[in-house]
Scaffold this motif. Sequence first.
Motif, mmCIF file in Angstrom:
data_model
loop_
_atom_site.group_PDB
_atom_site.id
_atom_site.type_symbol
_atom_site.label_atom_id
_atom_site.label_comp_id
_atom_site.label_asym_id
_atom_site.label_seq_id
_atom_site.Cartn_x
_atom_site.Cartn_y
_atom_site.Cartn_z
ATOM 1 N N ILE A 1 -0.876 -3.708 -2.630
ATOM 2 C CA ILE A 1 -0.215 -4.971 -2.303
ATOM 3 C C ILE A 1 0.556 -4.850 -0.994
ATOM 4 O O ILE A 1 0.469 -5.729 -0.128
ATOM 5 N N ALA A 2 1.296 -3.760 -0.835
ATOM 6 C CA ALA A 2 2.050 -3.554 0.409
ATOM 7 C C ALA A 2 1.111 -3.583 1.611
ATOM 8 O O ALA A 2 1.407 -4.211 2.636
ATOM 9 N N GLN B 1 -1.448 -8.776 -7.514
ATOM 10 C CA GLN B 1 -0.122 -8.963 -8.096
ATOM 11 C C GLN B 1 -0.230 -9.164 -9.610
ATOM 12 O O GLN B 1 0.594 -8.640 -10.367
ATOM 13 N N GLU C 1 1.154 2.484 -9.427
ATOM 14 C CA GLU C 1 1.480 2.929 -8.076
ATOM 15 C C GLU C 1 0.374 2.545 -7.090
ATOM 16 O O GLU C 1 0.655 2.109 -5.967
ATOM 17 N N GLU D 1 -1.636 -0.023 -7.294
ATOM 18 C CA GLU D 1 -1.540 -1.463 -7.060
ATOM 19 C C GLU D 1 -0.355 -1.787 -6.142
ATOM 20 O O GLU D 1 -0.457 -2.632 -5.258
ATOM 21 N N ARG D 2 0.756 -1.091 -6.332
ATOM 22 C CA ARG D 2 1.927 -1.315 -5.485
ATOM 23 C C ARG D 2 1.583 -1.024 -4.024
ATOM 24 O O ARG D 2 1.881 -1.827 -3.130
ATOM 25 N N LEU E 1 -0.585 -5.787 -11.079
ATOM 26 C CA LEU E 1 0.696 -5.084 -11.077
ATOM 27 C C LEU E 1 1.555 -5.548 -12.258
ATOM 28 O O LEU E 1 2.147 -4.728 -12.968
ATOM 29 N N PRO F 1 6.643 -4.326 -4.322
ATOM 30 C CA PRO F 1 5.713 -3.582 -3.471
ATOM 31 C C PRO F 1 6.180 -3.435 -2.030
ATOM 32 O O PRO F 1 5.777 -2.510 -1.345
#
Length: 155
Positions: free
Chosen positions: A104-105, A134, A98, A100-101, A137, A151
Amino acid sequence: MSKSSKSEVTRKQLIDALNEDLSREFQAIIAYVNYSQVLKGAAYMNIADELAVHAKEELDHALQIANHVDYLGGMPSVTPKPVKTSEKAEDMLRFDLENERVTIANYRRRVKQADALNEFAIAESLRGILVQEQDHLIALATALGIDVPNPGIAD
């Protein structure tokens, strides 16, 4: 052709946003150091070793982001976002996934903001960071045996 004022970003806003990113990098360093050492069991040995590598990569990201904040005239953050801990390996991996998501966003948004300010070198640096985030992730989703989440982009 004028842009809507909502899509325009100021240098100060970029500094503040990068400092949020820096706090997330500090969070990631702490989490990866901790999780890489406390994950137990044969099923998690490979990912534990990989998390130790991730910790080093996140430190490199933090140094890059701090450099960008300084270049833009800001003071780099020194405060990490809170780190979640658990006794359960799967929980730790899900926390990382979560994080990492979200990271990235936010970096996707930051690339657009840097480009909008003609800070193309910063945007390029962020693109390089995005490649590694990424990869993180993907590694975490693979370790969890799930599909890689999309993401999206931070609003």
